[in-house]
Structure formats: structure tokens, C-alpha cells
Design an enzyme around this catalytic site. Structure first.
Site, PDB file in Angstrom:
ATOM      1  N   LYS A  30     -64.901 -45.220  33.725  1.00  0.00           N
ATOM      2  CA  LYS A  30     -65.298 -45.704  34.093  1.00  0.00           C
ATOM      3  C   LYS A  30     -63.460 -46.962  34.208  1.00  0.00           C
ATOM      4  O   LYS A  30     -62.876 -46.711  33.217  1.00  0.00           O
ATOM      5  CB  LYS A  30     -66.265 -47.456  34.555  1.00  0.00           C
ATOM      6  N   ARG A  47     -78.905 -57.873  35.703  1.00  0.00           N
ATOM      7  CA  ARG A  47     -78.330 -57.075  36.432  1.00  0.00           C
ATOM      8  C   ARG A  47     -78.646 -55.532  37.192  1.00  0.00           C
ATOM      9  O   ARG A  47     -79.854 -56.518  38.177  1.00  0.00           O
ATOM     10  CB  ARG A  47     -76.547 -56.479  35.941  1.00  0.00           C
ATOM     11  N   TYR A  74     -41.300 -71.530  33.453  1.00  0.00           N
ATOM     12  CA  TYR A  74     -42.376 -72.463  34.973  1.00  0.00           C
ATOM     13  C   TYR A  74     -42.724 -74.054  33.824  1.00  0.00           C
ATOM     14  O   TYR A  74     -43.412 -73.652  32.625  1.00  0.00           O
ATOM     15  CB  TYR A  74     -43.535 -72.091  34.975  1.00  0.00           C
ATOM     16  N   MET A  77     -45.539 -63.593  36.609  1.00  0.00           N
ATOM     17  CA  MET A  77     -45.561 -62.646  37.276  1.00  0.00           C
ATOM     18  C   MET A  77     -44.750 -61.265  37.012  1.00  0.00           C
ATOM     19  O   MET A  77     -45.732 -60.225  37.037  1.00  0.00           O
ATOM     20  CB  MET A  77     -45.263 -62.642  39.157  1.00  0.00           C
TER      21      MET A  77
END
Length: 363
Positions: free
Chosen positions: A33, A127, A257, A305
Site C-alpha cells: 500500500k 479502527r 529561515y 520547501m
């Protein structure tokens, strides 16, 4: 500039064989998956089958259809269904379906030809899966549909919480009680599965007739107290790129940053063109390790990013040098586990989150 995830398919095959041997060579499912935990679903599935896996497991029907479209004919189980699930396509492509409720069962039983189903009971994870209160009704309805030829109850299954041996053994006991309900209904599933990688290795009571290998297929350990090497597994993914640029800067230079990092003296900064858009966790800012020319450095300042910075001091690092974020630590590079520790997460997330801007190369 090359953002590259190199996937060792031979390692996946060997990992599956190792896991099969450790769990007694009973029927096994390789879980592919989430695009094979970031490694590529189709190549990973083929490699796992080469290693001896009998079944493939995915979350969604769409993931199962991708495998079928690639020509993979092995048995597949898909188990996470939304209200608009494409059950008819699954039936046509011979994809077994996890069933957690009467609503799902009735929708599937209305289709032809009859499809294999795996009834799921919630043994405590909270779940998917029928609750203990709803389980008898689900089993009775499935038994009736099977007698009428509308479904084939091929499996019964659940998920463990991995909350510790005591909690897992409690779930094993609940699962055994759920199997008693199945036996009383006259249903005889060939596949009874509860254990994933962790339990298949350390909890024999949870193995039943099939085990599911997830993270272990990709050479990563599900345990905090054992490494891949300890388990005889080889990490299959190596994430790397090349240095985009270097620059000499003075003492006190702010980096990235927020200026979370300032240089202590005159030094060289190397720019690495991978960032959180590529799946490199921003939470590992200031801590994530990389290897350049055989030397391990830490991220300097904030991961952005598209890029982050390494302070390499006076070392001879140049544009174009290969930067390895993680791979097989036996080769001297950092591991996905080290990045997980730096980011405050688990190795599963580190490899699964690697984005599509990173090219996969299969060896």
C-alpha cells in the site's frame, strides 16, 4: 541536480525470504500500500513475490487495480473502503475485499461473480472491523451469503496495536474468541491473519495461518530495540541528491529561515536541493544527518520547501558531490531510523512520505 531514491529490489526479495523463514514459512502477504511504502508499488510487489510472498495487500481498491493493470496476477486483498468504493471493478479483477460491516457485506454480495472476502473484527485497535457486539451478525450474514454462492469467505483477520506484549496478547485472545463465532457458523476460512511484521517476528501466538509483512519488506525494523541489521534485513531505499552550490561565509552568518543557525566561524555552506516538498521532514531541522564524501554532517538551520543547508567547515565539498540522506547504514550512510529520531517520528513515515519529485531508480 538529481533528487534520487534508489530502490534495491533484490533487497526486498531477500527481506521477504528472511521474514518468511523467521515466521515459519507459513502463507505470507507482502503489503505494498501507499505506493509500496514509497518504494513503488508495482516493482516492490514483483520483488516481494520473487522473494516468496503468496499474497499482496493494499489499502484501497485503486491500489489493487494498479497492480492488476501492471499484469500482476497474484492474489490481492484490499481493505479500506469509502462509501463510493468501486466494488464492481474489484469483483471483475478478482480482488479480495476486507469486510468490516454489514453495509459493506451487502454491497459486495449483490455483485457477480462471487468474490473472496476477509471478515475483519476489531480486536481493540479501534479502527475498522466489526465490534464484538456486531461480529456475530456479520458472521451469520456472511455465512448465509456463502451458502447461497454470493461470496467466498476466504479469510478472517484483524490488526494488532503494537502497544506491548500484554496488549497484543489480549488482542490475540479476543481474536480467538471471534474465530469461535466463525467456527460455530460453519464457515471455514483458509486464511486467518493477525500478525504484521512485528508480531510475525516476536509473537508466535499471533501467526495463525497467514502473516502480513509490511515495513519489514523494505528492510526497516518495526522495533525500537532492534535495528534492520539485528533482524537480518537490508534497507531497500537510498535517498540522495547532489550539492547544488557551495559558498564561503564569515562568522555569524545566518542560515535559512528564522536564523536558527549561525556560523561559529568562517566556513563553507553547501546547498542540498531536497526539502519538505520532497518529503524531508521540516521537524528534523538542525538535526537530520547526511553523508557527503564519507563524512556525516547535520542539517544547519531550517529545512525549507525545496532545499536545506549543510555547514561543512573547511572540508573539500564541491558542487556536484553526492549527498546521501539515508540508506543502508552498513554502507556507512545514515539510516531512515536516524532521520526518524531527528524528526520525532517513525521510519515508516520517513520512507513513505518521499514525494514524486524524487525520481525512483530500481537496481
Amino acid at each position: 541536480m538529481s533528487r534520487l531514491a534508489t530502490i534495491d529490489l533484490g533487497a526486498i526479495s531477500r527481506n521477504v525470504e528472511t521474514l518468511r523463514a523467521a515466521s515459519g514459512r507459513i502463507t505470507s502477504m507482502a503489503v505494498v500500500k501507499a505506493d509500496g511504502y514509497g518504494h513503488g508499488a508495482v516493482p516492490s510487489a514483483r520483488a516481494a513475490l520473487e522473494g516468496g510472498a503468496d499474497w499482496l495487500g493494499v489499502a484501497t481498491i485503486e491500489e489493487a487495480l494498479e497492480l492488476r493493470e501492471a499484469g500482476i496476477e497474484a492474489p490481492i486483498l484490499a481493505w479500506l473502503h469509502e462509501t463510493d468504493a468501486t466494488f464492481p471493478l474489484a469483483v471483475l479483477r478478482d480482488i479480495d475485499l476486507g469486510v468490516s460491516s454489514l453495509v459493506q457485506l451487502e454491497a459486495i454480495a449483490s455483485l457477480t461473480p462471487a468474490v473472496g472476502i476477509h471478515l475483519k473484527v476489531d480486536t481493540g485497535l479501534g479502527r475498522s472491523g466489526a465490534t464484538p457486539e456486531d461480529w456475530p451478525a456479520l458472521v451469520a450474514a456472511a455465512a448465509a451469503h456463502e451458502r447461497a454462492g454470493r461470496v467466498r469467505v476466504r479469510g478472517v483477520w484483524s490488526h494488532l496495536s503494537n502497544a506491548g506484549e500484554e496488549a497484543d496478547l489480549e488482542q490475540v485472545a479476543r481474536f480467538a474468541a471471534a474465530l469461535d463465532v466463525v467456527a460455530a457458523s460453519g464457515v471455514e476460512p483458509e486464511l486467518v491473519h493477525l500478525a504484521a511484521t512485528a508480531a510475525s517476528l516476536r509473537l508466535p501466538e499471533a501467526r495463525f495461518t497467514m502473516v502480513r509483512f509490511g515495513i519489514g519488506c523494505y528492510g526497516l525494523s518495526p522495533f525500537g530495540d532492534a535495528t534492520s541489521h539485528d533482524l537480518g534485513l537490508t534497507p531497500a531505499m537510498t535517498l540522495s541528491t547532489t550539492v547544488a552550490s557551495t559558498k564561503r561565509v564569515p562568522p555569524g552568518q545566518g542560515v535559512s529561515y528564522g536564523f536558527r543557525y549561525r556560523t561559529a566561524g568562517e566556513t563553507t555552506l553547501a546547498l542540498v536541493p531536497l526539502g519538505y516538498a520532497d518529503g524531508v521532514p521540516r521537524s528534523a531541522s538542525g538535526r537530520g544527518p547526511v553523508s557527503i564524501n564519507g563524512v556525516t554532517y547535520r542539517v544547519a538551520g531550517t529545512i525549507a520547501m525545496d532545499q536545506f543547508v549543510i555547514d561543512v567547515g573547511d572540508d573539500a565539498v564541491a558542487t556536484g558531490d553526492r549527498v546521501t540522506l539515508f540508506g543502508d547504514p552498513a554502507t556507512g550512510v545514515p539510516s531512515a531510523d536516524e532521520w526518524a529520531l531527528a524528526a520525532g517520528t517513525i521510519n515508516y513515515e520517513i520512507v513513505t512520505r518521499i514525494g514524486q519529485r524524487v525520481r525512483r531508480e530500481y537496481v
